[in-house]
Structures are given as C-alpha cells and as structure tokens.
Design an enzyme around this catalytic site. Structure first.
Site, PDB file in Angstrom:
ATOM      1  N   LEU A   1     -16.176  -9.806   6.061  1.00 44.32           N
ATOM      2  CA  LEU A   1     -16.062  -8.396   5.670  1.00 44.32           C
ATOM      3  C   LEU A   1     -15.289  -7.760   7.212  1.00 44.32           C
ATOM      4  CD1 LEU A   1     -18.741  -5.944   6.417  1.00 44.32           C
ATOM      5  CD2 LEU A   1     -17.235  -5.732   7.839  1.00 44.32           C
ATOM      6  N   LEU A   2     -14.352  -6.924   6.667  1.00 41.97           N
ATOM      7  CA  LEU A   2     -13.097  -6.605   6.645  1.00 41.97           C
ATOM      8  C   LEU A   2     -13.437  -5.112   7.099  1.00 41.97           C
ATOM      9  CD1 LEU A   2      -8.928  -6.348   5.905  1.00 41.97           C
ATOM     10  CD2 LEU A   2     -11.015  -4.272   5.578  1.00 41.97           C
ATOM     11  N   ASN A   3     -13.132  -4.524   8.296  1.00 45.00           N
ATOM     12  CA  ASN A   3     -13.029  -2.821   8.272  1.00 45.00           C
ATOM     13  C   ASN A   3     -11.802  -2.240   8.722  1.00 45.00           C
ATOM     14  OD1 ASN A   3     -15.466  -4.188  10.092  1.00 45.00           O
ATOM     15  ND2 ASN A   3     -15.461  -1.855  10.535  1.00 45.00           N
ATOM     16  N   ASP A   4     -12.360  -1.218   9.526  1.00 42.66           N
ATOM     17  CA  ASP A   4     -10.816  -0.940  10.375  1.00 42.66           C
ATOM     18  C   ASP A   4      -9.512  -0.906   9.861  1.00 42.66           C
ATOM     19  OD1 ASP A   4     -12.856   0.581  10.498  1.00 42.66           O
ATOM     20  OD2 ASP A   4     -12.752   1.381  12.836  1.00 42.66           O
TER      21      ASP A   4
ATOM     22  N   GLN B   1     -10.543  -4.811  12.111  1.00 35.81           N
ATOM     23  CA  GLN B   1     -11.607  -5.464  12.386  1.00 35.81           C
ATOM     24  C   GLN B   1     -11.928  -6.549  11.019  1.00 35.81           C
ATOM     25  OE1 GLN B   1     -14.321  -3.703  14.505  1.00 35.81           O
ATOM     26  NE2 GLN B   1     -12.025  -3.957  14.909  1.00 35.81           N
TER      27      GLN B   1
ATOM     28  N   SER C   1     -12.081  -1.356  17.871  1.00 30.00           N
ATOM     29  CA  SER C   1     -10.698  -1.012  17.114  1.00 30.00           C
ATOM     30  C   SER C   1      -9.828  -0.079  17.843  1.00 30.00           C
ATOM     31  CB  SER C   1     -10.801   0.588  16.605  1.00 30.00           C
ATOM     32  OG  SER C   1     -11.252  -0.289  14.952  1.00 30.00           O
TER      33      SER C   1
ATOM     34  N   ASP D   1     -11.545   2.538  20.175  1.00 26.65           N
ATOM     35  CA  ASP D   1     -10.895   3.190  19.126  1.00 26.65           C
ATOM     36  C   ASP D   1      -9.919   3.360  20.382  1.00 26.65           C
ATOM     37  OD1 ASP D   1     -12.801   2.179  17.441  1.00 26.65           O
ATOM     38  OD2 ASP D   1     -13.647   3.729  16.605  1.00 26.65           O
TER      39      ASP D   1
ATOM     40  N   GLU E   1     -14.896   8.876  15.995  1.00 29.47           N
ATOM     41  CA  GLU E   1     -14.361   7.541  15.659  1.00 29.47           C
ATOM     42  C   GLU E   1     -13.178   7.822  15.379  1.00 29.47           C
ATOM     43  OE1 GLU E   1     -17.528   4.999  14.309  1.00 29.47           O
ATOM     44  OE2 GLU E   1     -17.020   6.102  12.974  1.00 29.47           O
TER      45      GLU E   1
HETATM   46  C1  FRU Z   1     -15.094   2.336  12.655  1.00 26.82           C
HETATM   47  C2  FRU Z   1     -15.611   1.706  13.597  1.00 26.82           C
HETATM   48  C3  FRU Z   1     -15.351   2.578  14.774  1.00 26.82           C
HETATM   49  C4  FRU Z   1     -15.132   0.935  15.333  1.00 26.82           C
HETATM   50  C5  FRU Z   1     -14.971   0.120  14.410  1.00 26.82           C
HETATM   51  C6  FRU Z   1     -15.958  -0.822  14.764  1.00 26.82           C
HETATM   52  O1  FRU Z   1     -15.263   1.690  10.907  1.00 26.82           O
HETATM   53  O2  FRU Z   1     -17.367   2.252  13.525  1.00 26.82           O
HETATM   54  O3  FRU Z   1     -15.457   2.929  15.737  1.00 26.82           O
HETATM   55  O4  FRU Z   1     -14.509   0.309  16.737  1.00 26.82           O
HETATM   56  O5  FRU Z   1     -15.717   0.425  13.391  1.00 26.82           O
HETATM   57  O6  FRU Z   1     -16.136  -1.904  13.932  1.00 26.82           O
END
Ligand code: FRU
Length: 445
Positions: free
Chosen positions: A17-20, A36, A80, A138, A191
């Site tokens: 899974l990829l996020n930020d 992420q 992040s 972050d 965030e």
């Molecule tokens: C935003 C967030 C950030 C955090 C990260 C964790 O999507 O919740 O605040 O650093 O994702 O994966």
C-alpha cells in the site's frame, strides 16, 4: 489474466500500500519522490519510506525501500515528511512513530544522503512542544531570510488542529517558535502542512484537516480533505496570517496529503496521494487482488492567477502523446479502444448544456446551469456517484485517463477533479453539444 487496472503514467507500487508523497526533491538532476509505503500488505499497519526516481517527471523507476522503521523512536512507522538539499547532501525530515503499551509517541527526525541511495539516520530527535498531543507529524522544511524553518502538523491539547513552527540555523538543531497557525476549521488535527509563495501578494499554506464537519453541501460524505489558505507568512511574529478562508485544492473523489517542491526550472510542483477511499473501498479496491493499492496524482505545476491557486498539467506529459485525432462535430461517439488517453475540449461559444460519457459510460462529465458534474461508478456499491461544483463559465476541459485513474483540469487549471475509476467494459467516449466552433483533440498514449 493481465492486470487491467495497472496505471501507466501514475506512480503506484508493484506490491503493498502506498499513501502520502514524501520528500519531493530534485537532487543532482534527478527527481526523487519518496512515499509512505507498506511494502508487505495492502493495509496501514506498517509504514516506511519507499522511493521512485525520474529524470523527466513522466517515466518513473522504483528504487524500493529508502527509510525503515528500525530504531526505538520510529519502530512503529516512518511517517510523512519532506526533503532539502544543502551543501550537496540530501536531508530528509520525517516523523518517527512509536507505540509503548498502546500509547503513541512521535518525534521529528532527520536522515541524510550524499548519493541519493543510502540514507543515514541522525540521532537527534525533535520532541513535541508542550500544549500539543502526540499527534504531531509531517515536518515540512524551507529556507528564508538566511534561516531554516520547519512546520509540523499538530493537535492542540484541546484537540484542535494546528501547525507548529521550528527554526534552525544549521538544519540539524531546531528550536520551537510557537504556533504558526490554528483554526477550528482544521478540526481535530492538521496533517501534512506545506507553505510556499507563488507571488508577492500570496503565500499559500496547505493543510489537511482531519475529520471535520462539511462546509460544502455537495461533500457531505467527506471527513478529511486537502485545502489551502491564502495569506502571508509574518517572519517577525512567526505566524501565518490568513487573508482568505480555507478552500479545497481538488474537487474530485481522490486527493489527499499533497506536497510541493520547486525544481530547477523554478516551477512549484504539487503531487498528492490519489485516494480518499474509505475502509471498505480500500478492501474491495480491484487492485488488491493483484497485491497493491493506491497511486499518486500526476505532478502538476502551481500558479497564482485570478486570486486563486491554478494547477496545470506538466508540459513533459506531451511526450506521451502518440496519435492525434481532431473533431469538430457537435455530438459524436468516439469508438475508442485505448485504455490510456488525453483529451482537450475547447469551447468557443458560451456553453449551457454540454455532456459527455467516458470509458463506455462508466464516467460522465456534464455542465448545465452553471454546475459541473463528474461521476464514476463506485466499486463497492455498484452505484453511480458524482461530485458537483458551481463553475461560472466553462471554456476548456483537459482530461487525462489512465487505466484506473482520471484527472480532469477545468479552464486551464482553475479547478481539478481527481479520481480512481475502474473500467472493464470498454473505453468509448461520447459527447453532446460541443457548440459553435468548439474543438476536441484526442491523443492516444
Ligand atoms: C496522512 C497521514 C500523515 C502520516 C501518514 C502515515 O495521510 O496520516 O499524517 O504521516 O499519513 O502514513
């Protein structure tokens, strides 16, 4: 069976899974987009920084893991953060997340690299200032007036979203300077803050209020979103002075945790996590069967125009264009077979009743009575769902369609709609009422 949803020009992981987006930087001629990443599974239980690199912002190469949760202060997640270049070294600022007996602790940490391949963690940790909870994360760093500044997303002890400010003269030792910005509209936590300037008159603060009450009727289902504030950074008072109320950055379904950076062409470029999926949407997302989840938006150039933030597709994407077809018919069915394509629709006459469907009716865009509506079929409910926005006049639609991601730029970047959308039934495009002297350009990728 081949994966029908694999995107071709959106960054996405081969697995996990990829996020930020994190640590966006152009370093020694190469673009670095960290992100992420749970490289093991398609859930949020593990977080490290993964890395993609590119020479042109269009073709990306996965470099795998960059920073792992392997010390006491970050053992439960490398969260992040951002990147800076100083004296030929890349510095990465991130949040170390740890849990002890179920209690969260966070601190801001630094890693550096000389070659962009090996990332060395420093010992130093920046602690959460008094008056804030451990939802403090972050970090975004920039340089101004001969100093380094860092903002961090925060939650006050009274559970209100805020942004804290730190200052440093050497990029390593940081000193707390107080609260940079807070507002009840930031709801219970802010965030991924980011701050930059696009003109003399406008400094922009990006914020992601976490869990909030909706401000726009059309967005009743939205709890967290990415927004921007226009104002001025006051370096004397060490505060962001807001001049205009919070506005959304993107009006589609999927856009969150954006980050910006400046490249050597002096462009301010933004990219975001292309997801605002709920829990069920994540679990049932069609790519999960192939072992991965989520993508980033295309990077876009930011401009300040007509007192608002404009987002433009990068000119580099023109390199993807293959065959071009032009149409002037008032209404037309384009028997398209290509999964990935770009369309530019320009209107000459005042448009009052334009509509189109894409991807064999899975998506629609219409403009009627000053309302722009964009829809998709939700993959959990099977129902059509739409985002609606009042738009005074419509002069241009610029559409980028990847296998399972669509980005629609309205009026040369005045508004953008981003969304994940999963098609299996065809790629036909149909439009109606283009109007006098309107034109459609269609590019296969
Ligand atoms: C935003 C967030 C950030 C955090 C990260 C964790 O999507 O919740 O605040 O650093 O994702 O994966």
């Amino acid at each position: 069976m081949a994966n029908q949803h694999k995107n071709s020009f959106h960054i996405e992981p081969a697995k996990g899974l990829l996020n930020d987006p994190n640590g966006l930087i152009q370093f020694k001629g190469t673009y670095y987009f960290f992100h992420q990443w749970n490289r093991f599974e398609t859930n949020h239980e593990y977080k490290e920084w993964g890395l993609f690199t590119s020479k042109d912002l269009v073709q990306w190469e996965s470099q795998g893991s960059a920073i792992l949760p392997d010390t006491e202060s970050d053992k439960n997640g490398i969260y992040s953060g951002s990147a800076i270049e100083k004296d030929g070294k890349m510095y990465l600022f991130y949040t170390g997340n740890s849990k002890n007996q179920g209690k969260r602790a966070s601190c801001q940490k630094i890693a550096y690299s000389e070659d962009g391949k090996t990332f060395i963690k420093m010992e130093k940790v920046i602690k959460t200032p008094a008056g804030y909870t451990e939802h403090h994360r972050d970090p975004k760093v920039w340089q101004k007036n001969g100093k380094w500044w860092m903002i961090v997303g925060a939650q006050s002890a009274a559970n209100v979203g805020a942004v804290t400010l730190f200052e440093s003269s050497d990029l390593i030792n940081w000193h707390y300077q107080g609260e940079f910005y807070s507002n009840e509209l930031l709801d219970q936590m802010c965030e991924c803050p980011d701050v930059f300037s696009l003109s003399e008159e406008a400094d922009i603060l990006l914020v992601c209020p976490q869990k909030r009450t909706p401000i726009e009727e059309s967005d009743l289902s939205l709890s967290s979103y990415a927004g921007y504030l226009v104002g001025k950074v006051d370096y004397q008072q060490k505060k962001f002075i807001e001049k205009e109320a919070l506005r959304k950055i993107d009006y589609g379904f999927d856009f969150y945790a954006p980050q910006t950076f400046e490249d050597d062409k002096k462009r301010r470029i933004i990219t975001a996590w292309m997801s605002r999926m709920g829990d069920k949407e994540e679990v049932y997302c069609p790519t999960v069967a192939d072992g991965y989840l989520h993508c980033l938006t295309m990077p876009r150039e930011l401009k300040w125009k007509n007192d608002r933030l404009y987002q433009l597709p990068l000119e580099e994407y023109q390199a993807l264009r293959k065959d071009q077809c032009n149409y002037r018919e008032d209404s037309l069915l384009i028997k398209n077979q290509n999964d990935t394509y770009e369309m530019i629709i320009e209107f000459q006459a005042a448009i009052t009743d334009f509509s189109m469907t894409l991807n064999s009716e899975r998506n629609s865009i219409s403009y009627r009575e000053g309302r722009l509506e964009i829809s998709r079929i939700n993959w959990v409910s099977g129902e059509r769902e739409a985002k609606v926005l009042p738009v005074d006049s419509l002069s241009k639609l610029h559409i980028f369609n990847d296998n399972s991601a669509m980005e629609v730029f309205i009026n040369d970047g005045e508004y953008v709609f981003s969304m994940r959308t999963f098609s299996t039934s065809g790629r036909d495009v149909y439009y109606q009422n283009l109007g006098h002297n309107g034109s459609v350009m269609f590019y296969n990728y």
